[in-house]
Write an enzyme that holds these catalytic residues in place. Structure first.
Site, mmCIF file in Angstrom:
data_model
loop_
_atom_site.group_PDB
_atom_site.id
_atom_site.type_symbol
_atom_site.label_atom_id
_atom_site.label_comp_id
_atom_site.label_asym_id
_atom_site.label_seq_id
_atom_site.Cartn_x
_atom_site.Cartn_y
_atom_site.Cartn_z
ATOM 1 N N ASP A 6 0.860 -1.192 0.000
ATOM 2 C CA ASP A 6 0.000 0.000 0.000
ATOM 3 C C ASP A 6 0.891 1.235 0.000
ATOM 4 O OD1 ASP A 6 -2.723 1.227 0.260
ATOM 5 O OD2 ASP A 6 -1.832 2.088 2.045
ATOM 6 N N SER A 7 0.329 2.356 -0.418
ATOM 7 C CA SER A 7 1.090 3.610 -0.388
ATOM 8 C C SER A 7 1.497 3.956 1.048
ATOM 9 C CB SER A 7 0.238 4.735 -0.972
ATOM 10 O OG SER A 7 -0.974 4.836 -0.251
ATOM 11 N N TYR A 38 -0.554 8.581 -2.541
ATOM 12 C CA TYR A 38 -0.532 8.354 -3.979
ATOM 13 C C TYR A 38 -1.764 8.965 -4.662
ATOM 14 C CZ TYR A 38 3.169 4.677 -3.915
ATOM 15 O OH TYR A 38 4.335 3.967 -3.805
ATOM 16 N N GLY A 39 -2.829 9.140 -3.886
ATOM 17 C CA GLY A 39 -4.145 9.464 -4.455
ATOM 18 C C GLY A 39 -4.211 10.721 -5.299
ATOM 19 N N ASN A 70 -6.199 0.994 -3.753
ATOM 20 C CA ASN A 70 -7.028 1.194 -4.948
ATOM 21 C C ASN A 70 -6.331 2.050 -5.983
ATOM 22 O OD1 ASN A 70 -10.022 0.164 -4.410
ATOM 23 N ND2 ASN A 70 -9.109 0.829 -2.489
ATOM 24 N N THR A 71 -5.602 3.064 -5.506
ATOM 25 C CA THR A 71 -4.939 3.976 -6.435
ATOM 26 C C THR A 71 -3.887 3.216 -7.240
ATOM 27 O OG1 THR A 71 -5.277 5.681 -4.754
ATOM 28 C CG2 THR A 71 -3.843 6.229 -6.589
ATOM 29 N N THR A 189 -8.593 2.126 0.809
ATOM 30 C CA THR A 189 -8.338 1.268 1.969
ATOM 31 C C THR A 189 -8.264 2.037 3.287
ATOM 32 O OG1 THR A 189 -5.988 1.436 1.427
ATOM 33 C CG2 THR A 189 -7.174 -0.493 0.620
HETATM 34 N N1 DGL Z 1 -4.951 3.669 0.385
HETATM 35 C C1 DGL Z 1 -4.983 4.282 -0.898
HETATM 36 C C2 DGL Z 1 -6.108 3.719 -1.753
HETATM 37 O O1 DGL Z 1 -6.707 2.708 -1.429
HETATM 38 C C3 DGL Z 1 -5.108 5.781 -0.840
HETATM 39 C C4 DGL Z 1 -4.064 6.477 -0.032
HETATM 40 C C5 DGL Z 1 -3.217 7.415 -0.848
HETATM 41 O O2 DGL Z 1 -3.728 8.379 -1.414
HETATM 42 O O3 DGL Z 1 -2.024 7.132 -0.896
HETATM 43 O O4 DGL Z 1 -6.409 4.282 -2.776
#
Ligand code: DGL
Length: 271
Positions: A6-7, A38-39, A70-71, A189
Protein backbone atom coordinates in the site's frame (compact mmCIF):
# COMPACT_ATOMS: atom_id res chain seq x y z
CA UNK A 1 5.40 -14.74 2.30
CA UNK A 2 2.55 -13.09 0.47
CA UNK A 3 3.43 -9.45 -0.24
CA UNK A 4 0.85 -6.80 0.63
CA UNK A 5 1.57 -3.35 -0.77
CA UNK A 6 0.00 0.00 0.00
CA UNK A 7 1.09 3.61 -0.39
CA UNK A 8 1.05 3.84 3.40
CA UNK A 9 -1.25 2.65 6.16
CA UNK A 10 -4.51 1.97 4.34
CA UNK A 11 -3.59 -1.55 3.21
CA UNK A 12 -3.48 -2.56 6.87
CA UNK A 13 -7.31 -2.66 6.80
CA UNK A 14 -7.00 -5.26 4.03
CA UNK A 15 -4.17 -7.14 5.78
CA UNK A 16 -6.37 -7.47 8.87
CA UNK A 17 -8.99 -9.26 6.83
CA UNK A 18 -6.37 -11.49 5.17
CA UNK A 19 -5.14 -12.54 8.60
CA UNK A 20 -8.70 -13.22 9.77
CA UNK A 21 -9.73 -15.24 6.71
CA UNK A 22 -6.36 -17.04 6.15
CA UNK A 23 -4.78 -17.23 9.60
CA UNK A 24 -1.95 -19.69 8.85
CA UNK A 25 -0.25 -17.73 6.05
CA UNK A 26 2.81 -15.46 6.27
CA UNK A 27 2.54 -11.83 5.15
CA UNK A 28 5.10 -9.18 4.24
CA UNK A 29 3.50 -5.73 4.37
CA UNK A 30 5.17 -2.80 2.63
CA UNK A 31 3.98 0.79 3.10
CA UNK A 32 5.59 3.42 0.90
CA UNK A 33 4.92 6.05 3.57
CA UNK A 34 7.79 8.29 2.48
CA UNK A 35 6.05 8.92 -0.85
CA UNK A 36 2.38 8.72 0.24
CA UNK A 37 -0.25 9.82 -0.50
CA UNK A 38 -0.53 8.35 -3.98
CA UNK A 39 -4.15 9.46 -4.46
CA UNK A 40 -3.32 12.87 -5.85
CA UNK A 41 -0.30 11.79 -7.97
CA UNK A 42 -0.21 11.33 -11.74
CA UNK A 43 -0.65 8.02 -13.55
CA UNK A 44 3.05 7.69 -14.49
CA UNK A 45 4.33 8.41 -11.00
CA UNK A 46 1.95 5.94 -9.31
CA UNK A 47 2.90 3.30 -11.88
CA UNK A 48 6.64 3.80 -11.32
CA UNK A 49 6.41 3.82 -7.50
CA UNK A 50 4.20 0.71 -7.53
CA UNK A 51 6.50 -1.16 -9.90
CA UNK A 52 9.47 -0.44 -7.61
CA UNK A 53 7.53 -1.67 -4.58
CA UNK A 54 6.33 -4.85 -6.27
CA UNK A 55 9.83 -5.71 -7.52
CA UNK A 56 11.17 -5.04 -4.03
CA UNK A 57 8.70 -7.55 -2.58
CA UNK A 58 9.62 -10.06 -5.29
CA UNK A 59 13.30 -9.68 -4.38
CA UNK A 60 12.35 -10.46 -0.76
CA UNK A 61 11.01 -13.77 -2.09
CA UNK A 62 7.25 -13.13 -2.35
CA UNK A 63 5.70 -15.36 -5.02
CA UNK A 64 2.51 -13.27 -4.96
CA UNK A 65 1.90 -9.56 -4.26
CA UNK A 66 -1.47 -7.98 -3.54
CA UNK A 67 -1.82 -4.29 -4.38
CA UNK A 68 -3.90 -3.45 -1.29
CA UNK A 69 -4.30 0.11 -2.57
CA UNK A 70 -7.03 1.19 -4.95
CA UNK A 71 -4.94 3.98 -6.44
CA UNK A 72 -2.07 1.58 -7.26
CA UNK A 73 -4.53 -1.06 -8.51
CA UNK A 74 -6.18 1.56 -10.73
CA UNK A 75 -3.02 2.99 -12.21
CA UNK A 76 -0.40 0.24 -12.18
CA UNK A 77 -1.87 -3.28 -12.00
CA UNK A 78 -2.61 -3.87 -15.68
CA UNK A 79 0.77 -2.64 -16.93
CA UNK A 80 2.67 -4.68 -14.31
CA UNK A 81 0.64 -7.80 -15.18
CA UNK A 82 0.96 -7.33 -18.92
CA UNK A 83 4.50 -5.95 -19.28
CA UNK A 84 6.66 -6.39 -16.17
CA UNK A 85 5.73 -9.95 -15.17
CA UNK A 86 6.10 -11.68 -18.57
CA UNK A 87 9.43 -9.93 -19.21
CA UNK A 88 11.10 -10.13 -15.78
CA UNK A 89 9.10 -12.24 -13.31
CA UNK A 90 7.19 -14.88 -15.27
CA UNK A 91 6.63 -17.12 -12.23
CA UNK A 92 5.26 -14.36 -9.94
CA UNK A 93 1.75 -12.96 -9.66
CA UNK A 94 0.24 -9.57 -8.78
CA UNK A 95 -3.42 -9.05 -7.89
CA UNK A 96 -5.40 -5.88 -7.14
CA UNK A 97 -8.48 -4.93 -5.14
CA UNK A 98 -10.81 -3.39 -7.74
CA UNK A 99 -11.92 -6.44 -9.72
CA UNK A 100 -13.00 -8.55 -6.70
CA UNK A 101 -14.84 -5.57 -5.22
CA UNK A 102 -16.77 -4.94 -8.43
CA UNK A 103 -17.62 -8.64 -8.75
CA UNK A 104 -19.21 -8.62 -5.29
CA UNK A 105 -21.07 -5.31 -5.49
CA UNK A 106 -23.51 -6.82 -8.00
CA UNK A 107 -24.70 -9.17 -5.23
CA UNK A 108 -25.30 -6.29 -2.83
CA UNK A 109 -27.16 -3.51 -4.68
CA UNK A 110 -30.90 -3.89 -5.27
CA UNK A 111 -31.56 -0.55 -7.02
CA UNK A 112 -28.52 -1.20 -9.31
CA UNK A 113 -27.35 2.35 -8.50
CA UNK A 114 -24.00 2.37 -6.69
CA UNK A 115 -21.94 5.26 -5.35
CA UNK A 116 -18.15 5.09 -5.21
CA UNK A 117 -16.17 7.05 -2.62
CA UNK A 118 -12.45 7.06 -3.48
CA UNK A 119 -9.29 9.13 -3.90
CA UNK A 120 -9.07 11.65 -6.77
CA UNK A 121 -6.54 9.30 -8.45
CA UNK A 122 -8.90 6.33 -8.42
CA UNK A 123 -11.88 8.43 -9.53
CA UNK A 124 -9.97 10.12 -12.36
CA UNK A 125 -8.74 6.74 -13.63
CA UNK A 126 -12.41 5.58 -13.91
CA UNK A 127 -11.13 2.06 -13.20
CA UNK A 128 -14.24 1.16 -11.20
CA UNK A 129 -16.53 2.49 -13.93
CA UNK A 130 -14.65 0.49 -16.59
CA UNK A 131 -14.77 -2.74 -14.56
CA UNK A 132 -18.48 -2.23 -13.83
CA UNK A 133 -19.16 -1.65 -17.52
CA UNK A 134 -17.38 -4.93 -18.30
CA UNK A 135 -18.81 -7.26 -15.67
CA UNK A 136 -21.90 -5.55 -14.17
CA UNK A 137 -23.21 -3.48 -17.13
CA UNK A 138 -26.68 -3.00 -15.60
CA UNK A 139 -25.24 -1.04 -12.66
CA UNK A 140 -25.12 2.77 -12.78
CA UNK A 141 -22.01 4.00 -10.97
CA UNK A 142 -21.57 7.54 -9.67
CA UNK A 143 -18.06 8.42 -8.50
CA UNK A 144 -17.07 10.93 -5.81
CA UNK A 145 -13.50 11.96 -5.04
CA UNK A 146 -12.90 12.53 -1.31
CA UNK A 147 -9.52 14.29 -1.21
CA UNK A 148 -9.77 15.15 2.51
CA UNK A 149 -10.50 11.69 3.92
CA UNK A 150 -6.98 10.20 3.69
CA UNK A 151 -5.35 13.26 5.34
CA UNK A 152 -7.99 13.16 8.11
CA UNK A 153 -7.22 9.49 8.82
CA UNK A 154 -3.44 9.91 8.59
CA UNK A 155 -3.47 12.84 10.98
CA UNK A 156 -5.29 10.76 13.60
CA UNK A 157 -8.50 12.83 13.31
CA UNK A 158 -10.87 10.09 12.10
CA UNK A 159 -12.88 10.13 15.32
CA UNK A 160 -12.63 13.88 15.96
CA UNK A 161 -15.43 16.40 15.46
CA UNK A 162 -13.67 18.00 12.46
CA UNK A 163 -14.07 14.82 10.42
CA UNK A 164 -17.88 15.07 10.50
CA UNK A 165 -18.03 18.00 8.12
CA UNK A 166 -15.99 16.35 5.37
CA UNK A 167 -17.63 12.94 5.78
CA UNK A 168 -21.07 14.49 5.47
CA UNK A 169 -19.99 16.72 2.57
CA UNK A 170 -18.87 13.96 0.17
CA UNK A 171 -21.70 11.57 1.05
CA UNK A 172 -24.33 14.31 0.54
CA UNK A 173 -22.80 15.39 -2.77
CA UNK A 174 -22.80 11.80 -4.00
CA UNK A 175 -26.41 11.12 -3.00
CA UNK A 176 -27.51 14.45 -4.50
CA UNK A 177 -25.90 13.40 -7.79
CA UNK A 178 -27.87 10.13 -7.83
CA UNK A 179 -30.68 9.77 -5.27
CA UNK A 180 -31.34 6.16 -6.37
CA UNK A 181 -28.03 4.96 -4.90
CA UNK A 182 -28.59 2.16 -2.35
CA UNK A 183 -24.95 1.07 -1.92
CA UNK A 184 -21.88 3.13 -1.00
CA UNK A 185 -18.64 1.44 -2.00
CA UNK A 186 -15.56 2.46 -0.01
CA UNK A 187 -12.96 2.42 -2.81
CA UNK A 188 -9.99 3.41 -0.66
CA UNK A 189 -8.34 1.27 1.97
CA UNK A 190 -8.16 4.15 4.45
CA UNK A 191 -11.90 4.66 4.57
CA UNK A 192 -12.86 1.77 6.89
CA UNK A 193 -11.20 3.79 9.67
CA UNK A 194 -13.95 6.40 9.07
CA UNK A 195 -16.73 3.79 9.14
CA UNK A 196 -18.49 5.02 12.30
CA UNK A 197 -18.84 8.52 10.79
CA UNK A 198 -19.69 7.21 7.30
CA UNK A 199 -22.49 5.10 8.81
CA UNK A 200 -23.67 8.13 10.79
CA UNK A 201 -24.12 10.25 7.63
CA UNK A 202 -25.32 7.53 5.23
CA UNK A 203 -29.14 7.66 5.31
CA UNK A 204 -30.94 4.60 6.66
CA UNK A 205 -31.36 1.81 4.15
CA UNK A 206 -28.11 2.62 2.33
CA UNK A 207 -25.52 -0.13 2.55
CA UNK A 208 -21.93 0.88 3.24
CA UNK A 209 -19.46 -1.61 1.79
CA UNK A 210 -15.82 -1.73 2.89
CA UNK A 211 -13.75 -3.98 0.64
CA UNK A 212 -11.39 -5.83 3.06
CA UNK A 213 -13.61 -8.88 3.61
CA UNK A 214 -14.46 -9.09 -0.09
CA UNK A 215 -10.79 -8.98 -1.15
CA UNK A 216 -9.80 -11.55 1.49
CA UNK A 217 -12.48 -14.03 0.38
CA UNK A 218 -11.40 -13.49 -3.21
CA UNK A 219 -7.71 -14.16 -2.39
CA UNK A 220 -8.62 -17.35 -0.55
CA UNK A 221 -10.59 -18.48 -3.57
CA UNK A 222 -7.72 -17.53 -5.93
CA UNK A 223 -5.24 -19.67 -3.95
CA UNK A 224 -7.69 -22.58 -3.95
CA UNK A 225 -7.86 -22.33 -7.76
CA UNK A 226 -4.08 -21.88 -8.14
CA UNK A 227 -2.36 -24.62 -6.11
CA UNK A 228 0.91 -23.94 -7.98
CA UNK A 229 1.04 -20.48 -6.31
CA UNK A 230 -0.51 -21.59 -3.03
CA UNK A 231 2.15 -24.28 -2.51
CA UNK A 232 4.86 -21.58 -2.69
CA UNK A 233 3.28 -19.46 0.10
CA UNK A 234 4.84 -20.17 3.50
CA UNK A 235 2.61 -20.84 6.51
CA UNK A 236 4.01 -20.05 9.93
CA UNK A 237 1.43 -17.43 10.93
CA UNK A 238 4.10 -14.68 10.74
CA UNK A 239 3.58 -11.06 9.57
CA UNK A 240 6.43 -8.62 8.94
CA UNK A 241 6.19 -4.91 8.22
CA UNK A 242 8.38 -2.68 6.04
CA UNK A 243 8.05 1.07 5.62
CA UNK A 244 9.99 3.59 3.55
CA UNK A 245 9.53 6.20 6.35
CA UNK A 246 10.55 6.29 9.99
CA UNK A 247 9.51 2.95 11.59
CA UNK A 248 8.58 4.51 14.95
CA UNK A 249 6.13 6.82 13.20
CA UNK A 250 4.76 3.87 11.23
CA UNK A 251 4.34 1.73 14.37
CA UNK A 252 2.37 4.46 16.13
CA UNK A 253 -0.15 5.08 13.36
CA UNK A 254 -0.33 1.41 12.32
CA UNK A 255 -1.71 0.59 15.77
CA UNK A 256 -4.81 2.70 14.90
CA UNK A 257 -5.40 0.51 11.85
CA UNK A 258 -4.59 -2.84 13.48
CA UNK A 259 -5.65 -2.28 17.10
CA UNK A 260 -2.34 -3.75 18.27
CA UNK A 261 1.31 -2.81 18.51
CA UNK A 262 3.68 -3.81 15.70
CA UNK A 263 7.36 -3.37 14.96
CA UNK A 264 8.25 -2.30 11.40
CA UNK A 265 11.66 -2.11 9.68
CA UNK A 266 12.74 0.70 7.39
CA UNK A 267 13.48 -0.20 3.79
CA UNK A 268 14.62 1.59 0.62
CA UNK A 269 12.93 0.83 -2.66
CA UNK A 270 15.70 0.19 -5.20
CA UNK A 271 14.97 1.54 -8.65
N1 DGL B 1 -4.95 3.67 0.39
C1 DGL B 1 -4.98 4.28 -0.90
C2 DGL B 1 -6.11 3.72 -1.75
O1 DGL B 1 -6.71 2.71 -1.43
C3 DGL B 1 -5.11 5.78 -0.84
C4 DGL B 1 -4.06 6.48 -0.03
C5 DGL B 1 -3.22 7.41 -0.85
O2 DGL B 1 -3.73 8.38 -1.41
O3 DGL B 1 -2.02 7.13 -0.90
O4 DGL B 1 -6.41 4.28 -2.78
Amino acid sequence: MIGVFDSGYGGLTILRQFQAVMPGYDWLYLGDNARAPYGTRSFDVVYEFTRQAVEHLFRQGCPLVILACNTASAKALRTIQQEVLPRHWPDRRVLGVIRPTVEEVGNITRSRHVGLLATPGTVNSHSYALEIEKIQPDITLTEMACPMWVPIVESGEAHGDGADWFVNKYISQLLDADPQIDTLLLGCTHYPILLPKIRKYAPEGIKVVPQGGIVADSLKDYLRRHPEIDSRCSRNGVTRFLTTENPDKFNTLASIFLDRQISARRTDLCV
